[in-house]
Structure formats: C-alpha cells, structure tokens
Scaffold this motif. Sequence first.
Motif, mmCIF file in Angstrom:
data_model
loop_
_atom_site.group_PDB
_atom_site.id
_atom_site.type_symbol
_atom_site.label_atom_id
_atom_site.label_comp_id
_atom_site.label_asym_id
_atom_site.label_seq_id
_atom_site.Cartn_x
_atom_site.Cartn_y
_atom_site.Cartn_z
ATOM 1 N N ASP A 189 -7.757 8.773 10.223
ATOM 2 C CA ASP A 189 -7.178 7.921 11.256
ATOM 3 C C ASP A 189 -6.982 6.498 10.747
ATOM 4 N N ALA A 190 -7.962 6.003 9.978
ATOM 5 C CA ALA A 190 -7.847 4.650 9.423
ATOM 6 C C ALA A 190 -6.722 4.561 8.395
ATOM 7 N N LEU A 239 -0.728 8.975 3.766
ATOM 8 C CA LEU A 239 -1.727 10.032 3.904
ATOM 9 C C LEU A 239 -1.018 11.371 3.761
ATOM 10 N N ILE A 240 -1.307 12.082 2.662
ATOM 11 C CA ILE A 240 -0.566 13.290 2.312
ATOM 12 C C ILE A 240 -1.207 14.553 2.873
ATOM 13 N N GLY A 241 -2.531 14.660 2.731
ATOM 14 C CA GLY A 241 -3.141 15.906 3.167
ATOM 15 C C GLY A 241 -4.649 15.899 3.063
ATOM 16 N N VAL A 242 -5.232 17.069 3.353
ATOM 17 C CA VAL A 242 -6.679 17.239 3.403
ATOM 18 C C VAL A 242 -7.049 18.554 2.747
ATOM 19 N N TYR A 243 -8.259 18.580 2.182
ATOM 20 C CA TYR A 243 -8.828 19.847 1.716
ATOM 21 C C TYR A 243 -10.236 19.965 2.255
ATOM 22 N N ASP A 244 -10.572 21.151 2.762
ATOM 23 C CA ASP A 244 -11.935 21.439 3.207
ATOM 24 C C ASP A 244 -12.272 22.864 2.788
ATOM 25 N N ILE A 245 -13.539 23.080 2.435
ATOM 26 C CA ILE A 245 -13.930 24.438 2.029
ATOM 27 C C ILE A 245 -13.803 25.422 3.190
ATOM 28 N N ASP A 246 -13.783 24.890 4.408
ATOM 29 C CA ASP A 246 -13.511 25.702 5.598
ATOM 30 C C ASP A 246 -12.034 25.533 5.937
ATOM 31 N N PRO A 247 -11.191 26.510 5.613
ATOM 32 C CA PRO A 247 -9.751 26.369 5.843
ATOM 33 C C PRO A 247 -9.388 26.039 7.283
ATOM 34 N N ALA A 248 -10.130 26.582 8.239
ATOM 35 C CA ALA A 248 -9.822 26.322 9.648
ATOM 36 C C ALA A 248 -10.040 24.851 9.984
ATOM 37 N N ALA A 249 -11.112 24.262 9.448
ATOM 38 C CA ALA A 249 -11.373 22.840 9.681
ATOM 39 C C ALA A 249 -10.272 21.995 9.053
ATOM 40 N N GLY A 250 -9.858 22.359 7.847
ATOM 41 C CA GLY A 250 -8.770 21.638 7.194
ATOM 42 C C GLY A 250 -7.480 21.721 7.989
ATOM 43 N N GLU A 251 -7.189 22.884 8.518
ATOM 44 C CA GLU A 251 -5.968 23.063 9.316
ATOM 45 C C GLU A 251 -6.015 22.226 10.590
ATOM 46 N N LYS A 261 -3.736 17.685 13.463
ATOM 47 C CA LYS A 261 -3.988 16.470 14.238
ATOM 48 C C LYS A 261 -3.212 15.285 13.696
ATOM 49 N N PHE A 262 -3.138 15.170 12.366
ATOM 50 C CA PHE A 262 -2.515 13.988 11.765
ATOM 51 C C PHE A 262 -1.143 14.274 11.162
ATOM 52 N N GLY A 263 -0.658 15.494 11.289
ATOM 53 C CA GLY A 263 0.671 15.823 10.778
ATOM 54 C C GLY A 263 0.763 15.760 9.265
ATOM 55 N N ILE A 264 -0.265 16.264 8.588
ATOM 56 C CA ILE A 264 -0.307 16.238 7.128
ATOM 57 C C ILE A 264 -0.533 17.651 6.610
ATOM 58 N N ALA A 265 -0.583 17.800 5.297
ATOM 59 C CA ALA A 265 -0.754 19.120 4.687
ATOM 60 C C ALA A 265 -2.231 19.498 4.614
ATOM 61 N N ALA A 266 -2.498 20.798 4.727
ATOM 62 C CA ALA A 266 -3.834 21.335 4.463
ATOM 63 C C ALA A 266 -3.755 22.046 3.119
ATOM 64 N N PHE A 267 -4.383 21.473 2.094
ATOM 65 C CA PHE A 267 -4.271 22.028 0.746
ATOM 66 C C PHE A 267 -5.202 23.223 0.572
ATOM 67 N N ALA A 318 0.811 -1.220 0.000
ATOM 68 C CA ALA A 318 0.000 0.000 0.000
ATOM 69 C C ALA A 318 0.839 1.261 0.000
ATOM 70 N N GLU A 319 2.105 1.136 0.392
ATOM 71 C CA GLU A 319 2.950 2.335 0.508
ATOM 72 C C GLU A 319 3.170 3.028 -0.838
ATOM 73 N N ARG A 320 2.861 2.350 -1.921
ATOM 74 C CA ARG A 320 3.032 2.973 -3.238
ATOM 75 C C ARG A 320 1.987 4.066 -3.492
ATOM 76 N N TYR A 321 0.901 4.079 -2.704
ATOM 77 C CA TYR A 321 -0.203 5.007 -2.938
ATOM 78 C C TYR A 321 -0.158 6.195 -1.973
ATOM 79 N N SER A 322 -0.395 7.385 -2.531
ATOM 80 C CA SER A 322 -0.567 8.585 -1.714
ATOM 81 C C SER A 322 -2.049 8.935 -1.682
ATOM 82 N N VAL A 323 -2.498 9.451 -0.538
ATOM 83 C CA VAL A 323 -3.930 9.631 -0.287
ATOM 84 C C VAL A 323 -4.217 11.042 0.193
#
Length: 352
Positions: A35-36, A44-56, A61-67, A16-21
């Motif tokens: 978390d899963a 797990l690379i990052g997250v995007y949310d229309i609410d930037p604060a929620a994305g941040e 929490k998970f040590g990933i990027a907020a796009f 599975a390590e070949r895939y970025s999510v």
Amino acid sequence: MSDTGKSPAGISSAGAERYSVGVIGAGTMGNVHADAWRSTGARLIGVYDIDPAAGERLATKFGIAAFPSRQALFDAVDIVDVCTPTYTHAENVVAAAQAGKHVVCEKPMALSLEECASMIRAAEQAGVRLFIAQVVRFFAEFATAKQLIDSGKIGKVGVYRSTRGGSNPGEAGPTWFTQEYRSGGVVLDLMVHDIDYARWVCGDVERVYCRRFLGANTDYALITLRFRSGAIGHIEGSWAFPAGMFRTAFDIAGDGGLLTYDSESSAPLRFRRREQAAAKGGVVVPSSPMDPADNPYLKEIQHFLSCLMSGEQFLVTAYDAMAAVQVALAARQSALTGRPVTLEPLSLGQKG
C-alpha cells in the motif's frame, strides 16, 4: 556504529518511477508495504508468497502480478521488499542481493548476528543497498522527540524509559510469532523497535540486563541498558494486553529537561524544562497526535528511495539494525541466565 545525527526530514521520491518493485510475503506487513509503495511513484510490479492463495489475494487487491516463484519476481524488478516471517529474512535478503536487487527488509533484521552479517556481506559484495525497516524512527512523535534532543532542548540525555505492549499474537490461534525459535518472542519481535530508538537517542549500548515472564498468552520483559555515554535505559515490552489493545510511551530525561510521550494521551508529546519542575502540568510541544495521512510506513519507503537515488546513508543503517538485534539477543541471554551481558564490538565475522 550508531547514526545519531540525522532525522527523516526533506524526504522526496521524485524520479522514483524509474524503479520497479516486488514484495515477498503477502501477510500483514506485505499488505502494509504494498500500500505504501503505491504512493511513492515507484512501479509496484508484483508479489510472491509461498502460499499461492495469499499471493493472489494481495495481487488482486493492488492490481499487480502474483509471481509463481521468487526467481520470477527477481527477474522482473529492481527492488525487492522482504515482508516474510523473521526466520526467513536472511535467506530472502541474501538471494535478492545476489540477484543484484536493492533490498528493503522488515524488522527485526534476523534471528542471529551471523545471519545479520551474511545479509550485510551479500549486499556489499553485490553492490546493492540494504535497508532494514525500523519504522519507529519515522513515527512523527518519535522523530520530533529526536529532533528536540539533537537541538539541545533537554540537555544531555541521562535516562531513557519506554514501554510498548499489545495482545499476544497467539490468542487468535497458532502462529510463528509465539514460536521463540522463529520470532525471538516479545524481546526480538516487539522490543527491537524501542531498542533501536533508544540507540538512536543514547548511542551504543555497553551492558544489558533483562527479566522476563512467560505464561499462558503472556510474554513480558523488562530490559535495563547501560549506554557507553553513561545514560541508563529501561525498556518494557508486553504481549499480555487484552485483545485489540496497544499502547506505547516514553520518558526521556536530560540534565536540562524532560520529554514524555503516551499514545493514549490527547497531547501525546510533552516537553518540560527543569526550571518548570514546581509548576503544574507540562508545556505541550506544538504537535498534534499523528495525522492518519502522516504514514510512517510510507515515510520510511520514501526515505529508502530518496537515499537510493542520492547515494546518501540511510537513517537506519544495516549496522544499526544488526546492533539492535545484538542487544535483543543479549537481553534474551540475560533473562535465561539471570546475569548482565556485556556487549562486544560488532563485526561481520560475528557468531551468535
């Protein structure tokens, strides 16, 4: 179109390590899925949310990027996990597929059959995989019951009955869940779990009838199903329980026995053969209440990855998810008209 033969066994995420999510949506399910993903081996690379604060918040929490945009997330990943409100599923899934990304999408698939069809077409045309996260199939008690049914333990299934209920999502304040045109209400948002499971157990649905009550902080429905196999189903769903309370249960009767499950029971899954009918109590299947480490959300994502790598069919196909939406929409129609609805065969050109 129902896939009634496979069970979620032998799941492996090796390679599975070949895939970025990337996750779209930083609400409750976005957090659950993120978390899963951390336990799958995929990146797990990052997250995007229309609410930037929620994305941040999720990113921190998970040590990933907020796009900063959906496209920026698409440009960085191989897999997109859509955990946004139901009314935005179709637009996000279609955009991800057209960007060449494999897609996981939370249930319910969408608000209409037309939207479901557009999601399937987009994935097929782009040559990517689409998995709808109907997680109940991965809960230990539900999966074990399906295995017992497939093994012939209770004979031919004749009656399926289930209940699922919790508190009204709107009690804590305004939310899209209580806006019918955005969530589909208790029938589409909550009961789609048991509609999908009932189809997995009993096969395709032929006719749907529903009664529903809507009141202050209450959304309750009772659906009666007739399956093509001849089986009858009764599905009860409720957003009327006291705050913090949740319960789910089922009884599945065959001509050779009965399976019962109740989330509030200390022995959650029971099997009784017909010849035991005069005896007291039931025979407990050697299965304890679900271990907290036995995470069904992790299992479904591991299953997605395993099938992605092997090319095998998903336990829940996109057509299965679309069929569950079809039943839910028919139930809502029946509740409005007071009449049963006979289902038509699904097609990708379907409206509704």
